[in-house]
Write an enzyme that holds these catalytic residues in place. Structure first.
Site, short mmCIF file in Angstrom:
data_model
loop_
_atom_site.label_atom_id
_atom_site.label_comp_id
_atom_site.label_asym_id
_atom_site.label_seq_id
_atom_site.Cartn_x
_atom_site.Cartn_y
_atom_site.Cartn_z
N ASP A 1 -11.48 2.02 4.05
CA ASP A 1 -11.79 0.61 3.83
C ASP A 1 -13.30 0.38 3.74
OD1 ASP A 1 -9.47 -0.93 3.54
OD2 ASP A 1 -9.05 -0.91 5.68
N GLN B 1 -4.95 -2.04 9.98
CA GLN B 1 -4.60 -3.27 9.27
C GLN B 1 -5.16 -4.48 10.02
OE1 GLN B 1 -2.92 -3.27 6.23
NE2 GLN B 1 -3.35 -5.45 6.19
N LYS C 1 0.85 -1.21 0.00
CA LYS C 1 0.00 0.00 0.00
C LYS C 1 0.88 1.25 0.00
CE LYS C 1 -3.67 -2.36 2.47
NZ LYS C 1 -4.14 -2.75 3.79
#
Ligand code: NDP
Length: 288
Positions: free
Chosen positions: A117, A94, A50
């Site tokens: 997300d 994460q 990322k």
């Protein structure tokens, strides 16, 4: 007939210039905070991917590494700091988190305005309602854009989704339904998985079980999208976790000559999810 490979690296590279231009058009380069709890090798590797992609776009990445034993309150306080920091436009926690932490409570602590997300209940509800201003969960947006690039239309098709998690399976099923597909969702208690998956025009697999889908699960001409990412011992390819090999939930070699199209692992949905997260970031910056 040769099988079409749904190549996420190609599609992501094609999407990069437009996204880069969108980021450059913002008043200031945005910062994306990525919070990592503990030291999982796979998480570190996904964060690296990322970060590398974000840097290509001109996004600043703030990688916040926290101790495995951090308490829920301390972690939520860290997320609140990021919520209040005006330079930070997006926040990723994460996953997976250490089991001692309540993942749902942690996700809920992210401001929906910074939820790249698309996992907070505020955003999930909007998305399930089919609202235009919803943040599409990253993996779902990745699958959507992969299918769109290859002009695979879901209208009127029978889609079978294997996996029903809130993070992956359910939002993907909701997307397919919104595209006017008829959707069957399978899970670990499905009595006869092969008989369900063989009915699919489009089979999307997100179970986290290497090799779950073999030749006997797929009928001739099915489009197969493999969302699964599993690490197994073996010779690694480029870009992967050191010393581990990545495989999907589909036995690629067994299925590739039966399917009309198939996404590989690595190199299928994974790169698309990374693209989608930064597209969500650009959308959220504009909405501010
Ligand atoms: P979860 O473990 O939360 O969910 C797995 C789902 O698969 C559950 O619904 C489970 O059923 C179902 N399942 C498990 N075993 C079987 C089986 N034998 N037959 C049928 N269904 C089964 O995983 P996630 O949804 O978070 O992730 C799924 C996969 O997607 C993982 O490999 C993950 O690494 C990958 N992933 C990939 C991303 C990408 O960008 N490509 C992003 C995020 C995740 P039940 O509900 O009954 O337990």
């Amino acid at each position: 007939m040769s099988t079409l490979i749904l190549d996420g690296k190609v599609v992501r590279a094609a999407g990069l210039p437009e996204l880069k231009a969108r980021i450059e058009a913002l008043m200031k380069p945005p910062t994306l905070a990525i919070i990592q709890v503990g030291d999982r090798e796979d998480s570190t590797s996904y964060i690296k991917a990322k970060t590398a992609f974000g840097e290509k776009l001109g996004v600043k990445i703030k990688h916040i590494k926290l101790a495995e034993k951090i308490s829920e309150q301390e972690l939520i306080a860290k997320i609140s700091e990021c919520n209040q920091d005006e330079t930070i436009k997006g926040i990723i926690v994460q996953l997976p988190l250490p089991i001692a932490l309540d993942q749902d409570a942690i996700i809920e602590a992210i401001s929906p305005k910074k939820d790249v997300d698309g996992l907070t209940s505020f955003n999930v509800k909007r998305w399930l309602e089919g609202r235009e201003d919803a943040v599409i969960p990253g993996t779902t947006r990745g699958v959507k854009e992969l299918l769109e690039y290859y002009k695979i239309d879901l209208f009127g098709k029978h889609v079978v989704v294997v996996g029903r998690s809130m993070l992956v399976g359910k939002p993907i099923a909701a997307y397919c339904l919104n595209e006017n597909a008829s959707v069957t969702i399978c899970h670990s208690k499905t009595a006869d998985l092969a008989s369900e998956t063989k009915r699919a025009d489009v089979l999307i697999v997100a179970a986290g079980k290497p090799g779950l889908i073999g030749a006997n699960h797929v009928r001739e001409g099915t489009v197969v999208v493999d969302v699964g990412i599993n690490t197994v011992k073996g010779e690694k390819l480029e870009d992967e976790i050191p010393s581990k090999k990545l495989v999907g939930d589909v036995d690629f070699e067994a299925v590739k000559d039966i399917a009309s199209a198939i996404s590989p692992v690595p190199g299928g949905v994974g790169p698309m999810t990374v693209l989608a997260i930064f597209e969500n970031l650009a959308d959220l910056c504009v909405k501010e």
